[in-house]
Design an enzyme around this catalytic site. Sequence first.
Site, PDB file in Angstrom:
ATOM      1  N   ASN A 118       0.833  -1.208   0.000  1.00 48.08           N
ATOM      2  CA  ASN A 118       0.000   0.000   0.000  1.00 48.08           C
ATOM      3  C   ASN A 118       0.872   1.265   0.000  1.00 48.08           C
ATOM      4  O   ASN A 118       2.091   1.191  -0.186  1.00 48.08           O
ATOM      5  CB  ASN A 118      -0.950  -0.022   1.201  1.00 48.08           C
ATOM      6  CG  ASN A 118      -0.199  -0.025   2.530  1.00 48.08           C
ATOM      7  OD1 ASN A 118       0.989   0.306   2.585  1.00 48.08           O
ATOM      8  ND2 ASN A 118      -0.885  -0.410   3.593  1.00 48.08           N
ATOM      9  N   GLN A 127      -8.920  -7.261 -15.151  1.00 53.43           N
ATOM     10  CA  GLN A 127      -8.139  -6.185 -14.525  1.00 53.43           C
ATOM     11  C   GLN A 127      -9.022  -5.345 -13.630  1.00 53.43           C
ATOM     12  O   GLN A 127      -8.652  -4.995 -12.512  1.00 53.43           O
ATOM     13  CB  GLN A 127      -7.485  -5.263 -15.581  1.00 53.43           C
ATOM     14  CG  GLN A 127      -6.342  -5.882 -16.304  1.00 53.43           C
ATOM     15  CD  GLN A 127      -5.314  -6.477 -15.367  1.00 53.43           C
ATOM     16  OE1 GLN A 127      -4.793  -5.794 -14.506  1.00 53.43           O
ATOM     17  NE2 GLN A 127      -5.054  -7.763 -15.502  1.00 53.43           N
ATOM     18  N   HIS A 186      -9.591  -6.108  -9.946  1.00 53.43           N
ATOM     19  CA  HIS A 186      -8.488  -5.981  -8.981  1.00 53.43           C
ATOM     20  C   HIS A 186      -8.703  -4.815  -8.028  1.00 53.43           C
ATOM     21  O   HIS A 186      -8.375  -4.891  -6.849  1.00 53.43           O
ATOM     22  CB  HIS A 186      -7.159  -5.723  -9.711  1.00 53.43           C
ATOM     23  CG  HIS A 186      -6.389  -6.968 -10.014  1.00 53.43           C
ATOM     24  ND1 HIS A 186      -5.932  -7.820  -9.051  1.00 53.43           N
ATOM     25  CD2 HIS A 186      -6.004  -7.511 -11.194  1.00 53.43           C
ATOM     26  CE1 HIS A 186      -5.283  -8.834  -9.607  1.00 53.43           C
ATOM     27  NE2 HIS A 186      -5.324  -8.678 -10.906  1.00 53.43           N
ATOM     28  N   GLU A 244       0.716  -1.930 -19.030  1.00 54.77           N
ATOM     29  CA  GLU A 244       1.298  -3.018 -18.238  1.00 54.77           C
ATOM     30  C   GLU A 244       1.039  -4.357 -18.945  1.00 54.77           C
ATOM     31  O   GLU A 244       1.958  -5.127 -19.191  1.00 54.77           O
ATOM     32  CB  GLU A 244       0.646  -3.012 -16.845  1.00 54.77           C
ATOM     33  CG  GLU A 244       1.168  -4.079 -15.918  1.00 54.77           C
ATOM     34  CD  GLU A 244       0.339  -4.182 -14.633  1.00 54.77           C
ATOM     35  OE1 GLU A 244      -0.764  -3.594 -14.571  1.00 54.77           O
ATOM     36  OE2 GLU A 244       0.801  -4.869 -13.706  1.00 54.77           O
ATOM     37  N   HIS A 245      -0.242  -4.620 -19.269  1.00 52.96           N
ATOM     38  CA  HIS A 245      -0.641  -5.832 -19.993  1.00 52.96           C
ATOM     39  C   HIS A 245      -1.202  -5.433 -21.345  1.00 52.96           C
ATOM     40  O   HIS A 245      -2.069  -4.558 -21.423  1.00 52.96           O
ATOM     41  CB  HIS A 245      -1.745  -6.585 -19.251  1.00 52.96           C
ATOM     42  CG  HIS A 245      -1.411  -6.960 -17.845  1.00 52.96           C
ATOM     43  ND1 HIS A 245      -1.813  -6.220 -16.755  1.00 52.96           N
ATOM     44  CD2 HIS A 245      -0.707  -8.007 -17.349  1.00 52.96           C
ATOM     45  CE1 HIS A 245      -1.382  -6.796 -15.643  1.00 52.96           C
ATOM     46  NE2 HIS A 245      -0.697  -7.878 -15.963  1.00 52.96           N
ATOM     47  N   ASP A 302      -1.147 -14.161 -15.333  1.00 54.98           N
ATOM     48  CA  ASP A 302      -1.144 -13.872 -13.897  1.00 54.98           C
ATOM     49  C   ASP A 302      -0.741 -15.090 -13.076  1.00 54.98           C
ATOM     50  O   ASP A 302      -0.222 -14.944 -11.971  1.00 54.98           O
ATOM     51  CB  ASP A 302      -2.548 -13.444 -13.448  1.00 54.98           C
ATOM     52  CG  ASP A 302      -2.824 -11.997 -13.773  1.00 54.98           C
ATOM     53  OD1 ASP A 302      -1.853 -11.251 -13.981  1.00 54.98           O
ATOM     54  OD2 ASP A 302      -4.002 -11.618 -13.831  1.00 54.98           O
ATOM     55  N   HIS A 362      45.357  10.645 -11.031  1.00 57.05           N
ATOM     56  CA  HIS A 362      44.891   9.690 -12.044  1.00 57.05           C
ATOM     57  C   HIS A 362      45.962   9.522 -13.126  1.00 57.05           C
ATOM     58  O   HIS A 362      46.326   8.404 -13.496  1.00 57.05           O
ATOM     59  CB  HIS A 362      43.599  10.192 -12.708  1.00 57.05           C
ATOM     60  CG  HIS A 362      42.355  10.029 -11.885  1.00 57.05           C
ATOM     61  ND1 HIS A 362      42.149  10.712 -10.705  1.00 57.05           N
ATOM     62  CD2 HIS A 362      41.247   9.276 -12.076  1.00 57.05           C
ATOM     63  CE1 HIS A 362      40.955  10.379 -10.220  1.00 57.05           C
ATOM     64  NE2 HIS A 362      40.392   9.505 -11.036  1.00 57.05           N
TER      65      HIS A 362
END
Lengths: 433, 433
Positions: free
Chosen positions: A214, A259, A262, A327-328, A361, A420
């Site tokens: 969360n 989706q 969810h 995302e998908h 999934d 260097h």
Amino acid sequence: MPQFLSTTDADFEVRFTQVLNAKREDSPDVDAVVADIIADVRARGDAAVIELTRKFDRLDLTPETLAFSPEEIDVACASVSEPERAALELAAARIRAYHAKQMPEDARWTDDVGATLGWRWSAVSAAGLYVPGGLASYPSSVLMNAIPAKVAGVERLAIVVPTPDGIANPAVLLAARIAGVDEIYRVGGAQAIAALAYGTETIPPVDKITGPGNAFVAAAKRRVFGKVGIDMIAGPSEILVIADKDNNPDWIALDLLSQAEHDESAQSLLITDNADFGQAVVAAVEKRLETLERRVIAGASWRDYGAVIIVKNLDEAADLSNRIAPEHLELCVADPDRLADKCIHAGAIFLGQWTPEAIGDYIGGPNHVLPTARSARFSSGLSVMDFIKRTTLAHMTPEALRAIGPSAEILATSESLEAHGLSVTARLRKLNE
Amino acid sequence: MPQFLSTTDADFEVRFTQVLNAKREDSPDVDAVVADIIADVRARGDAAVIELTRKFDRLDLTPETLAFSPEEIDVACASVSEPERAALELAAARIRAYHAKQMPEDARWTDDVGATLGWRWSAVSAAGLYVPGGLASYPSSVLMNAIPAKVAGVERLAIVVPTPDGIANPAVLLAARIAGVDEIYRVGGAQAIAALAYGTETIPPVDKITGPGNAFVAAAKRRVFGKVGIDMIAGPSEILVIADKDNNPDWIALDLLSQAEHDESAQSLLITDNADFGQAVVAAVEKRLETLERRVIAGASWRDYGAVIIVKNLDEAADLSNRIAPEHLELCVADPDRLADKCIHAGAIFLGQWTPEAIGDYIGGPNHVLPTARSARFSSGLSVMDFIKRTTLAHMTPEALRAIGPSAEILATSESLEAHGLSVTARLRKLNE
């Protein structure tokens, strides 16, 4: 009703931009609270974790009961039904097989000046995985996070999972055991992230933290980033389906709803080159919403953030998809491979009408932890790469140093970094003795 | 004088932990200031960037002069000396050759149930590179950031570099041109990061931001992370040299000083199995510090954070190295490959006495942007991987869905995600008609 757009509308650009930029997440500013929690855990260790768990999860723990005991895990695992156990084991085997192919090779070669160069991969020593709490926690996410870590070779893998009122999901514990997780702590929230990052008397620190959570968990991960590695700050889930008219509207409706169910903040989008098909999908969604168990959540998501976009052709669909960077991405078209080649920015692509996103999934093999909120433009889903790191290697011979050292001297001088340059000069002088 | 420790000391563990945890960075809390700057740039775009540049860099810009013109870049490039140009070009060629080998392969295969799985890599479309400002800016860092991006296939690569009082380093502009950078803006600080992340009327937004910067830049990168990708939050530089007695103490001293001269907060550590050699290196450092141009900086770093640690044998050295997880690890021992195998956590390893770390800073080929502050435990140096992302691919046949779909239904039911399950069920029903 979701938005219904067409690229031929005069106001398409304005409305598409609204869909694209819909502020879906209510991000409460919990940063100050989280900073205090992290400081408290750093200062007081176990005592702080126990006190915060009593406060937030209404659960009394002691240092001895912070972790689940092997016996507790045994009992929980035994309570999972046989079909569920078999499904988890098949999923684990398929996820393991997919991720095993991701392990990159070490490399070493000698170049034209005789310098031997290369790199070597090695696993993070210890990783921690956050699993959201209670009965709503997802065993599939345990597999998706833990298996890449174990495939990568992580020696010590710890899970933190809050158990409000002491309630744990047995399937989560079974998934952890199947995946080879070493330690499971019943703590959650920012205090769990702090314990993993800094360690307590009972919980040793880890090097990398992954897993969803969360707003408190997300803020804590952002704060400990640098002290440990983190995977990503995940937002609400999204799907874009590109479908032509030769699809079953009910199948596409269910894919969109999978989706939407969810989270009220999830976003389900359909792009199609056939307006009648688009309307048919909308009707099918409405029909499914009459009976779906999670219809309140799915209905809110579809109403507030869903959209159907009518395009002239599939090239236009690919262009819009690249702006969405979903995302998908599900490609239910005659030649999904051809369309996939044009869809550059996407976390995961599901090709053809027999590949519902839900397969990805659970059981397909690829990871379901994927970049949200347009971040597929620049980031990838979880993989073994998240649990390994590269050490570069260089070995100069005297001849190689003679060949390229003088250029290093020039550049060091140009940057006013004298030591260097001198570190090269001193060696070249020896060669020229 | 630096710390001088031996693993046989009674208080070794306490003192080693002090060396390990030395708080080297003074991190002023600039987060609130940075939040305001970002909000201002998001709200007012160019006007805010121009106003902040006037305030912080004492430079008056207009939207037309935010970017260097091609003519300005031509003039600057022409002013760079021929040897320096040749050195930059050799460095660029070697960095390009090394990073070209990092490009990973796409993959695609069909598994035992007939599912076709795989992944595909694609480049980030646009990247922005932060270059610290003024004459102290490093052309080598431009090459190290820009070349991996171009090798990855980034189409649009922008640089932001502050030019306080209008002073720019011509070598930085030449390095940008050699690396193929497309746009160079003379802005810096948090306002430059905000402009890259959110875009202004003149500066289009990018997808990924890399490059080092001060506390303001670091805080801004942390804040915009998620909206865009970032590389890492870099801290002060570090080197660990593991050397046996068969080395020239002066060479090792110069290698230690080449980190120390970067920054008073840099940390240079030597581990050796020979106390006399350790003392000889300390003496050599002192001698070099008498004349080194940057002796004030290097001396402070060596005095405050430097340490020489005497070990009983090289196995012990490897164990300590793994606890330090150094950014740079130089192995000046008889069999450096063997020792390297035991040193798991390091950003870059330099093998043998002919490979001073400075070679890696400029011309070796591997990247010099490396994980600091023990983050080599979980992260890698900059590479082409920072500028590409993976899209996973899955294609089920009806037979594949018949084989694995039922397990997905079971897991969806277990997670109370009904639409997920139904999206599979509806398809399986069709197969069973």
